[in-house]
Design an enzyme around this catalytic site. Structure first.
Site, PDB file in Angstrom:
ATOM      1  N   CYS A   1       9.519 -13.858  10.133  1.00  0.00           N
ATOM      2  CA  CYS A   1       8.674 -12.766  10.635  1.00  0.00           C
ATOM      3  C   CYS A   1       7.764 -13.202  11.784  1.00  0.00           C
ATOM      4  O   CYS A   1       7.346 -12.380  12.591  1.00  0.00           O
ATOM      5  CB  CYS A   1       7.809 -12.199   9.513  1.00  0.00           C
ATOM      6  SG  CYS A   1       8.704 -11.877   7.992  1.00  0.00           S
TER       7      CYS A   1
ATOM      8  N   HIS B   1       8.824  -3.013  11.332  1.00  0.00           N
ATOM      9  CA  HIS B   1       8.683  -4.461  11.470  1.00  0.00           C
ATOM     10  C   HIS B   1      10.030  -5.060  11.875  1.00  0.00           C
ATOM     11  O   HIS B   1      10.720  -5.656  11.062  1.00  0.00           O
ATOM     12  CB  HIS B   1       8.191  -5.027  10.129  1.00  0.00           C
ATOM     13  CG  HIS B   1       8.104  -6.512  10.035  1.00  0.00           C
ATOM     14  ND1 HIS B   1       7.981  -7.338  11.138  1.00  0.00           N
ATOM     15  CD2 HIS B   1       8.115  -7.338   8.946  1.00  0.00           C
ATOM     16  CE1 HIS B   1       7.920  -8.602  10.726  1.00  0.00           C
ATOM     17  NE2 HIS B   1       8.005  -8.621   9.406  1.00  0.00           N
TER      18      HIS B   1
ATOM     19  N   CYS C   1       2.155 -12.534   7.877  1.00  0.00           N
ATOM     20  CA  CYS C   1       2.770 -13.288   6.792  1.00  0.00           C
ATOM     21  C   CYS C   1       4.218 -13.573   7.178  1.00  0.00           C
ATOM     22  O   CYS C   1       4.779 -12.929   8.063  1.00  0.00           O
ATOM     23  CB  CYS C   1       2.686 -12.531   5.474  1.00  0.00           C
ATOM     24  SG  CYS C   1       3.600 -10.963   5.448  1.00  0.00           S
TER      25      CYS C   1
END
Length: 387
Positions: A91, A343, A373
């Protein structure tokens, strides 16, 4: 040591992954479009003067495989002499791309870099080809590889109720829609070609993922998505699946001034940390604390925060433990976040940093912090300072 500055930052609109605007547009094309756009917006910098291109992408297979950074650069007609590398910290990939470029500039090994990232989650699903080693279960809970269950764990540990999650998710959509209506995203979104619901080619200049009709009452009717018996995390309180790319022009401050380019912000500090994979969503807390320590600042010095909304159940514990619960509406994700915008894994680090820079300018604050995160237990953070 050279000062690292952000000269420009842009992104595509966020397209829905299921039958959305970019269903017929490849990830390389989204990336190349932004590379061309950044260079066109900053003509004082010749493309041949770029030292490197750092591009985040998580699922590096199919159209995103074989070094998508280089493929996109070739499509964008960047001179062949300019190298390019694809970066993967899950991520945090495009924020890691920024960190990699920044360190090259700090050490004098580079003067100008393009950084960014992309993920087309409609064409290359997050789980495509994933095959975890069975031996991992000796050291890490199997559920740690299931992001939704790690969010459930955080919610239980920190007393985050279903009602709190629903309220935060509704806020994300409301703020993102308000930002759209007020043209707050205009300076960051580059109109990008795609197809409407009827298949007609058009230029999109808005995020189609936002659901302005979202209410707490509607969210309350959704079933738990990951733990059907005892869970509180739903699809509505999770980051949306979307396709998109984001990019930044990063330079040494001296080179920017030499070319007559006005820096928008300095990279004040950077941090990346590891944490327990079972609570991977907690990574922004130690990452932010470390970045603040490196910058000689405290959370109270930060005017605005962009914290990636993987899940409402994940971001709320981070806000709580950073001591920011009373300042959510003054400082945190003022234009909504990933619950509303989605995302796209390799894109999000550059996307939230781009939004942060615009918010810092609009709110006239000196310092901003972007943090995320990272799956399997990491966190990444960057402190920016207005120039």
């Amino acid at each position: 040591m050279e000062q690292v500055v952000i000269v420009d930052a842009i992104r595509t609109p966020m397209g829905r992954s299921k039958g959305g605007a970019f269903r017929n547009v490849r990830a390389e094309d989204l990336s190349a479009h932004l590379m061309r756009s950044l260079l066109a917006r900053n003509p004082a910098l010749e493309a041949a003067a770029l030292d490197d291109i750092y591009w985040g992408c998580v699922q590096q297979t199919l159209e995103q495989g074989f070094n998508i950074a280089r493929n996109a650069a070739l499509l964008a007609e960047v001179p062949h002499s300019v190298p390019a590398v694809t970066v993967n910290r899950l991520c945090g990939s495009s924020m890691q791309a920024l960190h990699d470029a920044a360190r090259m500039i700090m050490t004098g090994d580079a003067q100008a870099c393009l950084v960014g990232g992309v993920e087309h989650m409609g064409h290359v699903p997050m789980s495509h080809g994933v095959d975890f080693h069975p031996g991992l279960s000796r050291n890490v809970a199997k559920a740690a590889g299931m992001m939704g269950l790690t969010a459930e764990m955080l919610a239980r540990m920190h007393g985050i109720s279903r009602e709190m999650q629903d309220a935060f998710a509704a806020r994300s959509h409301a703020r993102a829609w308000a930002a759209t209506q007020s043209a707050a995203f205009k300076n960051e979104i580059i109109p990008t070609g795609g197809h409407d619901a009827d298949g007609v080619l058009k230029q999109f200049n808005y995020d189609e993922v936002i659901r302005p009709e979202t209410t707490v009452e509607a969210l309350a009717t959704l079933r738990p998505a990951f733990d059907p018996v005892n869970g509180t995390v739903t699809a509505g309180t999770s980051s949306a699946l979307s396709d998109g790319a984001a990019a930044m022009l990063v330079m040494s401050e001296s080179r920017a001034h030499e070319l007559g380019l006005k820096p928008r912000a300095r990279v004040r500090s950077m941090a990346v940390v590891g944490c327990d994979p079972s609570i991977m969503g907690y990574g922004p807390v130690p990452a932010s604390k470390l970045a603040l320590k490196k910058a000689g600042l405290s959370a109270s010095d930060i005017g605005v925060f962009e914290m990636n909304e993987a899940f409402a159940a994940q971001i709320l514990p981070c806000i709580k433990d950073l001591g920011l619960m009373e300042q959510i509406d003054e400082k945190i994700n003022l234009n909504g976040g990933a619950i509303a915008l989605g995302h796209p894994l390799g894109c999000s680090g550059a996307r939230i940093s781009t939004t942060l820079l615009n918010l810092m300018e609009r709110k006239d604050v000196q310092f901003g912090l972007a943090t995320m995160c990272i799956g399997l237990g990491q966190g990444i953070a960057t402190v920016f300072e207005r120039v």
